[in-house]
Design a protein around this motif. Structure first.
Motif, short mmCIF file in Angstrom:
data_model
loop_
_atom_site.label_atom_id
_atom_site.label_comp_id
_atom_site.label_asym_id
_atom_site.label_seq_id
_atom_site.Cartn_x
_atom_site.Cartn_y
_atom_site.Cartn_z
N ALA A 1 -6.50 3.38 -6.47
CA ALA A 1 -6.94 4.14 -5.31
C ALA A 1 -6.81 3.26 -4.07
CB ALA A 1 -8.39 4.59 -5.47
N VAL A 2 -6.18 3.80 -3.05
CA VAL A 2 -6.02 3.09 -1.78
C VAL A 2 -6.77 3.88 -0.72
CG1 VAL A 2 -4.40 2.21 -0.06
CG2 VAL A 2 -3.74 2.26 -2.48
N LEU A 3 -7.75 3.27 -0.10
CA LEU A 3 -8.56 3.93 0.92
C LEU A 3 -8.03 3.53 2.29
CD1 LEU A 3 -12.08 3.29 -0.68
CD2 LEU A 3 -10.49 5.19 -1.10
N GLY A 4 -7.22 4.40 2.89
CA GLY A 4 -6.58 4.11 4.17
C GLY A 4 -5.08 4.22 4.06
N ALA A 5 -4.46 5.17 4.79
CA ALA A 5 -3.02 5.42 4.68
C ALA A 5 -2.24 4.98 5.91
CB ALA A 5 -2.77 6.91 4.40
N GLY A 6 -2.72 3.91 6.55
CA GLY A 6 -1.93 3.30 7.60
C GLY A 6 -0.77 2.54 6.99
N PRO A 7 0.04 1.85 7.81
CA PRO A 7 1.19 1.12 7.27
C PRO A 7 0.82 0.14 6.15
CG PRO A 7 1.37 1.26 9.64
CD PRO A 7 0.02 1.82 9.29
#
Length: 341
Positions: free
Chosen positions: A167-173
């Motif tokens: 799980a990745v929290l944050g979809a910036g670069p």
């Protein structure tokens, strides 16, 4: 005195094109004619007057590539070489540096924060901070080697294994690059959350499960996707109190949380919830020299394609527009400034 054009941070929310003295080389430096330089989250922190070290007037930009115009000293680099700059600057004397961990130097600095960087026509760079750009990699793409190196270092710091759910929290670069790198490391299912429809659409384009935090309960969605267990590894990349809380509850028992964000204010987290389920907490900072070299290599051989990340190419004269675009995550992802276009 010879001058050059530069995009300068003047004061809070104020950048403008002006002139600086063209750098004069010291021994062991190369003069770089900048090709492309990316605007990143740290530059935005400076722009909003929130960075503790950056002092105006400053040519920001620590993600940049260019062409060597002049070399002062013995070197394997020569005028005309295309290079990308590894911008970290370490003391070489503290315990971290002496143990080979220069990226966590006690007094770590960065070109573009602690000295003038890539939002200028020319930059003087120590020779040992240069990496040659392979023929298969464009100057524009090479400028993103720095954030790619962050993704590589982050995943190397994690326990991601073949078949894991991430799980990745944050979809910036940075969040998207971590997700890409985790996939290359063997992760089977990758869920990524954000509140920006534009950035979530990029996550979907890259093949990830996108979770809109405005519309769904992220914790419930991750648990539903993992038979109630939670993700094996969680990367916190948004830097908010909301995601600081979510990272604990989306992580499976005895799973790992990797905090990538630099929090402006200390978040409140439930240590008891971590304690009862034996969660591991890992932090990460920047990248090593090896991580940076690996980033250049993986981009050159096509394993990591940064094409989807570049939303705008702007001239140096348009730098104010670039920073205005970056204030709206619905309009931009990675903006490249081209000082000599």
């Amino acid at each position: 005195m010879e001058t050059m054009k530069a995009g300068l941070y003047i004061s809070e929310k104020n950048v403008k094109v002006d002139t600086l003295e063209k750098p004069t080389l010291k021994h062991g430096e190369a003069l770089i004619k900048v090709s492309s330089a990316g605007i990143c989250g740290t530059d935005m922190m400076i722009y909003f007057g929130k960075h503790p070290r950056a002092k105006a007037p400053l040519a920001m930009g620590h993600e940049f590539s260019g062409i060597i115009e002049e070399v002062n000293g013995e070197s394997a680099f020569h005028p005309g070489d295309r290079v990308v700059i590894e911008p970290t600057m370490s003391c070489g004397k503290c315990d971290a540096c002496l143990s080979g961990n220069t990226h966590v130097c006690n007094t770590l600095g960065l070109i573009g924060i602690d000295s003038h960087g890539g939002f200028a026509e020319y930059v003087a760079v120590p020779l040992h901070r240069l990496h040659k750009i392979p023929d298969t990699l464009s100057d524009a793409h090479a400028a993103l080697a720095e954030p790619v190196a962050v993704g590589i270092h982050t995943v190397r710091r994690s326990n991601v294994k073949v078949g894991d759910t991430v799980a990745v929290l944050g979809a910036g670069p940075i969040g998207l690059l971590i997700a890409l790198t985790a996939k290359l490391a063997g992760a089977d299912k990758i869920l990524i959350s954000d509140i920006s429809p534009y950035r979530l659409s990029k996550a979907e384009e890259l093949g990830f499960i996108a979770l809109d935090g405005r519309k769904v309960n992220v914790v419930e969605e991750v648990r539903a996707a993992t038979n109630g267990m939670g993700a094996d590894v969680v990367f916190e990349v948004a830097g908010s109190n909301i995601t600081a809380d979510q990272m604990i509850h989306v992580c499976r028992t005895q799973g790992q949380i990797v905090v990538v964000s630099v929090y402006k204010q200390p978040p409140t987290i439930d240590l008891a919830a971590m304690h009862f389920r034996e969660l591991s907490l890992t932090t990460t900072r920047c990248y090593s020299h090896s991580d940076f070299a690996t980033a250049v290599s993986m981009m050159a051989n096509g394993q990591i394609d940064v094409t989807p990340f570049i939303s705008h190419h702007l001239s140096l004269d348009e730098i104010e527009k670039g920073f205005q675009l970056m204030t709206n995550p619905e309009e931009s992802l990675k903006i490249l400034i081209q000082p000599n276009a």
